[in-house]
Design a protein around this motif. Structure first.
Motif, PDB file in Angstrom:
ATOM      1  N   SER A   7       0.836  -1.202   0.000  1.00  0.00           N
ATOM      2  CA  SER A   7       0.000   0.000   0.000  1.00  0.00           C
ATOM      3  C   SER A   7       0.866   1.245   0.000  1.00  0.00           C
ATOM      4  CB  SER A   7      -0.941   0.010   1.210  1.00  0.00           C
ATOM      5  OG  SER A   7      -0.220   0.195   2.417  1.00  0.00           O
ATOM      6  N   ASP A 117      -7.828  -9.200   6.637  1.00  0.00           N
ATOM      7  CA  ASP A 117      -7.099  -8.155   5.915  1.00  0.00           C
ATOM      8  C   ASP A 117      -7.333  -8.257   4.408  1.00  0.00           C
ATOM      9  OD1 ASP A 117      -5.220  -5.900   6.069  1.00  0.00           O
ATOM     10  OD2 ASP A 117      -3.891  -7.204   4.935  1.00  0.00           O
ATOM     11  N   GLU A 120     -10.885  -7.104   3.623  1.00  0.00           N
ATOM     12  CA  GLU A 120     -10.978  -5.648   3.748  1.00  0.00           C
ATOM     13  C   GLU A 120     -10.466  -4.966   2.494  1.00  0.00           C
ATOM     14  OE1 GLU A 120      -8.357  -2.550   6.187  1.00  0.00           O
ATOM     15  OE2 GLU A 120      -9.771  -3.612   7.485  1.00  0.00           O
ATOM     16  N   ARG A 121      -9.348  -5.423   1.988  1.00  0.00           N
ATOM     17  CA  ARG A 121      -8.758  -4.795   0.801  1.00  0.00           C
ATOM     18  C   ARG A 121      -9.614  -5.029  -0.439  1.00  0.00           C
ATOM     19  NH1 ARG A 121      -3.391  -3.184   2.006  1.00  0.00           N
ATOM     20  NH2 ARG A 121      -2.971  -3.705   4.178  1.00  0.00           N
ATOM     21  N   LEU A 124     -12.656  -2.706  -0.099  1.00  0.00           N
ATOM     22  CA  LEU A 124     -12.280  -1.316  -0.388  1.00  0.00           C
ATOM     23  C   LEU A 124     -12.158  -1.085  -1.890  1.00  0.00           C
ATOM     24  CD1 LEU A 124      -9.638  -0.683   2.429  1.00  0.00           C
ATOM     25  CD2 LEU A 124     -11.854   0.466   2.200  1.00  0.00           C
ATOM     26  N   VAL A 146     -16.953  -2.561   6.268  1.00  0.00           N
ATOM     27  CA  VAL A 146     -15.513  -2.582   6.548  1.00  0.00           C
ATOM     28  C   VAL A 146     -15.235  -2.078   7.954  1.00  0.00           C
ATOM     29  CG1 VAL A 146     -13.295  -1.535   5.950  1.00  0.00           C
ATOM     30  CG2 VAL A 146     -14.801  -2.332   4.134  1.00  0.00           C
ATOM     31  N   LEU A 147     -15.856  -0.955   8.322  1.00  0.00           N
ATOM     32  CA  LEU A 147     -15.597  -0.344   9.633  1.00  0.00           C
ATOM     33  C   LEU A 147     -16.198  -1.164  10.775  1.00  0.00           C
ATOM     34  CD1 LEU A 147     -16.119   3.400   8.675  1.00  0.00           C
ATOM     35  CD2 LEU A 147     -13.966   2.268   9.264  1.00  0.00           C
ATOM     36  N   ASN A 150     -13.344  -3.445  11.201  1.00  0.00           N
ATOM     37  CA  ASN A 150     -12.088  -2.770  11.542  1.00  0.00           C
ATOM     38  C   ASN A 150     -12.360  -1.273  11.693  1.00  0.00           C
ATOM     39  OD1 ASN A 150      -9.525  -1.726  11.827  1.00  0.00           O
ATOM     40  ND2 ASN A 150      -8.891  -2.145   9.723  1.00  0.00           N
ATOM     41  N   SER A 152     -10.660   1.044  12.668  1.00  0.00           N
ATOM     42  CA  SER A 152      -9.525   1.948  12.480  1.00  0.00           C
ATOM     43  C   SER A 152      -9.035   1.963  11.036  1.00  0.00           C
ATOM     44  CB  SER A 152      -8.374   1.555  13.425  1.00  0.00           C
ATOM     45  OG  SER A 152      -7.913   0.250  13.132  1.00  0.00           O
ATOM     46  N   CYS A 153      -9.915   1.612  10.100  1.00  0.00           N
ATOM     47  CA  CYS A 153      -9.522   1.552   8.684  1.00  0.00           C
ATOM     48  C   CYS A 153      -9.505   2.955   8.089  1.00  0.00           C
ATOM     49  CB  CYS A 153     -10.473   0.651   7.896  1.00  0.00           C
ATOM     50  SG  CYS A 153     -10.051   0.542   6.145  1.00  0.00           S
ATOM     51  N   SER A 154      -8.323   3.496   7.926  1.00  0.00           N
ATOM     52  CA  SER A 154      -8.163   4.852   7.428  1.00  0.00           C
ATOM     53  C   SER A 154      -8.746   5.020   6.026  1.00  0.00           C
ATOM     54  CB  SER A 154      -6.671   5.229   7.420  1.00  0.00           C
ATOM     55  OG  SER A 154      -6.462   6.504   6.878  1.00  0.00           O
ATOM     56  N   ALA A 156     -11.233   3.512   4.563  1.00  0.00           N
ATOM     57  CA  ALA A 156     -12.700   3.564   4.568  1.00  0.00           C
ATOM     58  C   ALA A 156     -13.191   4.940   5.000  1.00  0.00           C
ATOM     59  CB  ALA A 156     -13.257   2.487   5.496  1.00  0.00           C
TER      60      ALA A 156
END
Length: 239
Positions: A7, A117, A120-121, A124, A146-147, A150, A152-154, A156
């Motif tokens: 990333s 993980d 999530e990707r 996104l 997603v949130l 997680n 703390s997913c910046s 998202a």
């Protein structure tokens, strides 16, 4: 950790002045970390590293190598494998196939800590595509998902901030950009810029100035920041 490095390698992850050096370092670090990955995940992650070069010939090779695996019982539920194939399809200019294979991760792959993980990707990527095609409600629903997994997913929060900003809901935009800024370690200066802009729109001038100063400390010549945001915030604060 491998995907975190990738990333950082992504175009736009850093400002132009240090982008090339940072991306090369991130790619080399990802390659070193790959040796520590479990053998079952290594093939897909190796493909993602290869795809980071954005070379069409490499993407074609990855598709040839990975597509047979996606029909296996284990492969069809592997979010890393799906992510690699989707990325390869994008590189060879087949975005519809990329979208279709990514959609598989939303409904047919159950969430587990081991797949968290990777899922999530993938989600996104789907949400980003929904935003681009104007499917705002679907994107918001998926980003909320997603949130929920997680908080703390910046990335998202950043997308939700973008959607709120487009709707001129600057209060919501500022809240989401602030979360993206904080959970991202205040390292993505483009997010900081968007947060400062939202604060300016909300007439939160002290908060705006604080964010601007943080950005300028890291990047003294950050484009448009001084003239379009910082100076306006200071002028309005005085009046």
């Amino acid at each position: 950790m491998v995907l975190l490095c990738l990333s950082q390698h992504a175009p736009g992850a850093h400002d132009a002045g240090t982008e090339d050096d940072t991306r090369m370092l991130a790619l080399k670090t990802a390659e070193k970390l790959l040796a520590e990955v479990a053998p079952g995940d290594r093939k897909a992650l190796q493909a993602l590293i290869q795809l980071a070069t954005r070379q069409k010939s490499m993407a074609e090779r990855v598709l040839q190598d990975l597509l047979p695996a996606i029909t296996d019982d284990a492969g069809q539920d592997d979010p890393y494998l799906i992510l690699a194939i989707a990325n390869a399809y994008n590189i060879v200019k087949q975005p519809t196939r990329s979208k279709n294979i990514l959609k598989r991760t939303i409904s047919s792959i159950p969430w587990t800590p081991e797949k968290a993980d990777g899922l999530e990707r993938c989600w996104l990527e789907v949400a980003d595509g929904q935003v681009s095609s104007g499917r705002v409600d679907a994107a918001k629903e998926l980003l909320t998902k997603v949130l929920n997994h997680n908080n703390s997913c910046s990335a998202a929060y950043q997308l939700l901030g973008y959607l709120a900003e487009k709707e001129q809901n600057y209060k919501n935009a500022a809240q989401n950009y602030d979360n993206a800024w904080s959970f991202g370690g205040k390292s993505d200066l483009s997010v900081g810029y968007k947060l400062a802009h939202a604060y300016l729109k909300l007439k939160k001038y002290p908060e705006c100035i604080v964010v601007c100063r943080h950005i300028l400390k890291a990047h003294p010549d950050y484009p448009k920041l001084k003239k379009e945001i910082l100076e306006k915030a200071k002028t309005n604060l005085r009046t």
